[in-house]
Design a protein around this motif. Sequence first.
Motif, short mmCIF file in Angstrom:
data_model
loop_
_atom_site.label_atom_id
_atom_site.label_comp_id
_atom_site.label_asym_id
_atom_site.label_seq_id
_atom_site.Cartn_x
_atom_site.Cartn_y
_atom_site.Cartn_z
N TRP A 136 0.85 -1.19 0.00
CA TRP A 136 0.00 0.00 0.00
C TRP A 136 0.88 1.24 0.00
O TRP A 136 1.86 1.32 0.74
N TYR A 137 0.49 2.23 -0.83
CA TYR A 137 1.26 3.46 -1.00
C TYR A 137 0.32 4.65 -1.05
O TYR A 137 -0.82 4.53 -1.49
N SER A 138 0.84 5.81 -0.66
CA SER A 138 0.07 7.04 -0.87
C SER A 138 -0.09 7.20 -2.38
O SER A 138 0.65 6.61 -3.17
N VAL A 139 -1.04 8.04 -2.80
CA VAL A 139 -1.25 8.26 -4.22
C VAL A 139 0.02 8.81 -4.85
O VAL A 139 0.45 8.36 -5.93
N GLU A 140 0.66 9.75 -4.18
CA GLU A 140 1.88 10.36 -4.72
C GLU A 140 2.98 9.32 -4.88
O GLU A 140 3.68 9.29 -5.90
N GLU A 141 3.16 8.45 -3.87
CA GLU A 141 4.15 7.38 -3.97
C GLU A 141 3.81 6.41 -5.11
O GLU A 141 4.69 6.00 -5.87
N ALA A 142 2.53 6.05 -5.22
CA ALA A 142 2.10 5.11 -6.26
C ALA A 142 2.39 5.67 -7.65
O ALA A 142 2.87 4.95 -8.53
N VAL A 143 2.14 6.97 -7.85
CA VAL A 143 2.41 7.59 -9.14
C VAL A 143 3.90 7.53 -9.45
O VAL A 143 4.32 7.21 -10.57
N LYS A 144 4.74 7.80 -8.46
CA LYS A 144 6.19 7.76 -8.67
C LYS A 144 6.69 6.34 -8.92
O LYS A 144 7.57 6.13 -9.75
N LEU A 145 6.14 5.37 -8.20
CA LEU A 145 6.64 4.00 -8.26
C LEU A 145 6.11 3.19 -9.44
O LEU A 145 6.77 2.26 -9.90
N CYS A 146 4.93 3.53 -9.91
CA CYS A 146 4.30 2.78 -10.99
C CYS A 146 5.12 2.96 -12.26
O CYS A 146 5.48 4.07 -12.63
N LYS A 147 5.42 1.87 -12.93
CA LYS A 147 6.33 1.89 -14.08
C LYS A 147 5.79 2.62 -15.30
O LYS A 147 6.50 3.35 -15.96
N TRP A 148 4.55 2.39 -15.65
CA TRP A 148 4.04 2.82 -16.95
C TRP A 148 3.35 4.17 -16.88
O TRP A 148 2.53 4.42 -16.00
N ASP A 149 3.64 5.03 -17.87
CA ASP A 149 3.06 6.38 -17.90
C ASP A 149 1.55 6.36 -17.95
O ASP A 149 0.90 7.19 -17.31
N TRP A 150 0.95 5.43 -18.70
CA TRP A 150 -0.50 5.40 -18.80
C TRP A 150 -1.13 5.06 -17.45
O TRP A 150 -2.21 5.53 -17.13
N MET A 151 -0.45 4.25 -16.63
CA MET A 151 -0.95 3.95 -15.28
C MET A 151 -0.83 5.18 -14.40
O MET A 151 -1.71 5.45 -13.58
N LYS A 152 0.26 5.93 -14.55
CA LYS A 152 0.43 7.16 -13.79
C LYS A 152 -0.70 8.14 -14.12
O LYS A 152 -1.26 8.78 -13.23
N THR A 153 -1.03 8.24 -15.41
CA THR A 153 -2.13 9.10 -15.85
C THR A 153 -3.44 8.66 -15.20
O THR A 153 -4.20 9.49 -14.68
#
Length: 162
Positions: A136-153
Motif C-alpha cells: 500500500w502506498y500514498s497516491v503520490e508514492e504510487a504515481v512515482k513507483l508505478c512503471k508505466w506512464d498510462w498507469m500514472k495518468t
Amino acid sequence: MQREDGKGSERKADVVLFPSTSSSPSAPRHGHRCIPIRHVQKDGARALEILLISSKSGNLLVLPKGGWEVDETLEAAAARETLEEAGVIGDLEGAKLGPYVFQSKSNGVCKAFMYIMRVKEELDEWPEREARKRGWYSVEEAVKLCKWDWMKTALNEAKEII
C-alpha cells in the motif's frame, strides 16, 4: 479454493473463470484493471492509499490487470483479475476510467479501462501469491513507483474523483 462448476468453468473464491476464447491477432487486446484503494488514519488524518503489485518478473510495480473473457462483464473481469493477482476483494465505485491505449511487448496494441475498487478484504492466500508481492502506498508514492506512464495518468485522474 477451486472447483469445477460442471460447465467447464472453474470457480475461485466465488469468481467464475471461463475458458479464454481467441480473438483476431490484429485487434487491440482489452485489459481491465482496478485501482485498489483504502482509507487509513495517519497522523490523526484520513489518508488514501493505493495497492500496487509486483509484476511477474518482480522488477516493476503495477496495478492489477487482466483480459476480458467473453462470458463476463468488464467489471467482473476487473474484479476477478484483482482477486487473482492482488488477493483483494472489494466494491467497484463509479464509472470506468479510460480507455488508456498502450503498446505491450507481447500483445501489441492494448486498450485498458480502470475501475476504482474500495478494498473490503485482503486475503492471506490467493492464486498468484507466490508470483507477486503487494504493498500500500500514498497516491503520490504510487504515481512515482508505478512503471508505466498510462498507469500514472490513470492514478492522477482517479485521485481527482476519489
